[in-house]
Scaffold this active site. Structure first.
Site, PDB file in Angstrom:
ATOM      1  CE1 TYR A  83      -3.933  -2.659  -0.154  1.00 54.84           C
ATOM      2  CE2 TYR A  83      -3.494  -3.181   2.203  1.00 54.84           C
ATOM      3  CZ  TYR A  83      -3.594  -3.424   1.180  1.00 54.84           C
ATOM      4  OH  TYR A  83      -4.733  -4.543   0.909  1.00 54.84           O
TER       5      TYR A  83
HETATM    6  C1  LIG Z   1      -0.869  -8.079   0.841  1.00 47.81           C
HETATM    7  C2  LIG Z   1      -1.094  -9.676  -0.557  1.00 47.81           C
HETATM    8  C3  LIG Z   1      -2.030  -9.114  -1.104  1.00 47.81           C
HETATM    9  C4  LIG Z   1      -0.047  -9.220  -1.220  1.00 47.81           C
HETATM   10  O1  LIG Z   1      -0.163  -9.570  -2.320  1.00 47.81           O
HETATM   11  P1  LIG Z   1       1.959 -10.142  -2.975  1.00 47.81           P
HETATM   12  O2  LIG Z   1       1.463 -10.743  -4.237  1.00 47.81           O
HETATM   13  O3  LIG Z   1       2.383 -10.804  -1.870  1.00 47.81           O
HETATM   14  O4  LIG Z   1       2.578  -8.720  -2.845  1.00 47.81           O
HETATM   15  P2  LIG Z   1       3.150  -8.215  -3.940  1.00 47.81           P
HETATM   16  O5  LIG Z   1       2.483  -8.012  -5.478  1.00 47.81           O
HETATM   17  O6  LIG Z   1       3.887  -6.735  -3.368  1.00 47.81           O
HETATM   18  O7  LIG Z   1       4.796  -8.597  -3.785  1.00 47.81           O
HETATM   19  C5  LIG Z   1       5.380  -9.080  -2.798  1.00 47.81           C
HETATM   20  C6  LIG Z   1       6.856  -8.583  -2.977  1.00 47.81           C
HETATM   21  O8  LIG Z   1       7.217  -8.969  -4.163  1.00 47.81           O
HETATM   22  C7  LIG Z   1       7.662  -8.308  -5.304  1.00 47.81           C
HETATM   23  N1  LIG Z   1       7.111  -8.017  -6.096  1.00 47.81           N
HETATM   24  C8  LIG Z   1       6.904  -7.104  -7.095  1.00 47.81           C
HETATM   25  N2  LIG Z   1       6.193  -7.807  -8.403  1.00 47.81           N
HETATM   26  C9  LIG Z   1       7.778  -8.379  -8.530  1.00 47.81           C
HETATM   27  C10 LIG Z   1       8.032  -9.734  -9.884  1.00 47.81           C
HETATM   28  N3  LIG Z   1       6.968  -9.513 -10.765  1.00 47.81           N
HETATM   29  N4  LIG Z   1       8.630 -10.138  -9.548  1.00 47.81           N
HETATM   30  C11 LIG Z   1       8.882 -10.497  -7.926  1.00 47.81           C
HETATM   31  N5  LIG Z   1       8.945  -9.893  -7.729  1.00 47.81           N
HETATM   32  C12 LIG Z   1       7.711  -8.931  -7.490  1.00 47.81           C
HETATM   33  C13 LIG Z   1       7.361  -6.692  -4.273  1.00 47.81           C
HETATM   34  O9  LIG Z   1       8.567  -5.550  -4.426  1.00 47.81           O
HETATM   35  C14 LIG Z   1       6.852  -7.347  -3.008  1.00 47.81           C
HETATM   36  O10 LIG Z   1       8.558  -7.113  -2.236  1.00 47.81           O
HETATM   37  P3  LIG Z   1       7.750  -6.712  -0.827  1.00 47.81           P
HETATM   38  O11 LIG Z   1       7.075  -7.539  -0.543  1.00 47.81           O
HETATM   39  O12 LIG Z   1       9.102  -6.721  -0.096  1.00 47.81           O
HETATM   40  O13 LIG Z   1       7.496  -5.142  -0.787  1.00 47.81           O
HETATM   41  C15 LIG Z   1      -0.264 -11.063  -0.137  1.00 47.81           C
HETATM   42  O14 LIG Z   1       0.571 -11.018   0.581  1.00 47.81           O
HETATM   43  C16 LIG Z   1      -1.913 -11.066   0.943  1.00 47.81           C
HETATM   44  O15 LIG Z   1      -2.818 -11.219   0.833  1.00 47.81           O
HETATM   45  N6  LIG Z   1      -1.315 -11.133   1.922  1.00 47.81           N
HETATM   46  C17 LIG Z   1      -2.250 -11.717   3.400  1.00 47.81           C
HETATM   47  C18 LIG Z   1      -3.859 -11.137   3.584  1.00 47.81           C
HETATM   48  C19 LIG Z   1      -4.058  -9.303   3.207  1.00 47.81           C
HETATM   49  O16 LIG Z   1      -2.778  -9.118   4.141  1.00 47.81           O
HETATM   50  N7  LIG Z   1      -4.290  -8.406   2.635  1.00 47.81           N
HETATM   51  C20 LIG Z   1      -4.700  -7.602   2.845  1.00 47.81           C
HETATM   52  C21 LIG Z   1      -5.414  -7.153   3.998  1.00 47.81           C
HETATM   53  S1  LIG Z   1      -6.386  -6.005   3.319  1.00 47.81           S
END
Ligand SMILES: CC(C)(COP(=O)(O)OP(=O)(O)OC[C@H]1O[C@@H](n2cnc3c(N)ncnc32)[C@H](O)[C@@H]1OP(=O)(O)O)[C@@H](O)C(=O)NCCC(=O)NCCS
Length: 191
Positions: free
Chosen positions: A148
């Protein structure tokens, strides 16, 4: 993995999978998930509903996100409105898209899926502002918080307690639209 926009009926058809991904991502108990299932089923009919999903090549659900136009009479909207100072209500809530859910299966997290979902959802959203709530956490250590912040969300309310939930939440917001250029981490393509 492919990202697809979902119409309300697409989400309803995959409601079991949606609830499973939601439960795994949030680590919630089964009883609580049944209540959420009812809410999610009703949310798809709200004005301004937009949804995206991430599917594996076999069609398995890896993640999803949805939101809708935030308005009076909705529980979340009314709670946030009541807590905001009057000058902030107009600024944040008069033409607002609420990101209601955004989740990625634990096994698929950390590969940019969440960022792509959020970007796509906000690109489809109506509204001048976007708000969401997320549990309070260490900003550096929480993947949701890092996501975020990378998207430019700022604090609207902190340590907010929703009735019936013992966790503190932050309400975060930003203006729409997103910039044309990716606002995510530099060097990451395809978001
Ligand atoms: C929060 C959530 C939705 C984020 O989704 P995600 O796919 O894990 O997250 P991202 O897209 O940011 O990817 C994570 C990391 O990959 C990196 N990344 C982004 N694009 C990328 C790519 N193309 N290739 C490799 N890594 C990548 C990002 O920089 C990020 O790094 P960081 O976490 O160190 O900042 C997920 O982790 C989740 O469901 N968490 C649990 C539930 C939750 O908290 N939901 C939100 C509640 S409101």
């Amino acid at each position: 993995m492919r990202l697809v926009p979902w119409q309300p009926d697409d989400l309803l058809r995959r409601l079991d999978d949606v609830v499973t991904v939601y439960g795994e991502a949030m680590g919630y108990r089964t009883e609580l998930l049944q209540t959420r299932r009812g809410y999610i089923g009703a949310h798809v009919r709200r004005p301004g509903f937009r949804s995206v999903a991430t599917l594996s090549t076999e069609g398995a659900l890896a993640g999803f996100g949805y939101g809708y136009t935030s308005g009076p009479g909705q529980w979340w909207h009314d709670q946030v409105r009541a807590a905001l100072p009057s000058d902030s209500r107009e600024q944040w809530l008069s033409d607002c898209f609420e990101v209601v859910e955004l989740h990625v299966k634990p096994a698929a997290q950390g590969h940019g899926v969440g960022a792509r979902q959020l970007r796509a959802l906000l690109a489809m959203a109506d509204g001048r502002t976007v708000l969401l709530s997320t549990p309070e956490a260490d900003e550096q250590r929480s993947r949701a918080w890092r996501l975020y912040r990378r998207f430019g969300f700022v604090d609207v309310l902190r340590d907010f307690m929703f009735p019936g939930d013992e966790r503190a939440f932050a309400i975060l917001g930003r203006e729409l639209p997103l910039a044309e250029r990716p606002v995510d981490a530099p060097g990451i393509v395809g978001i």
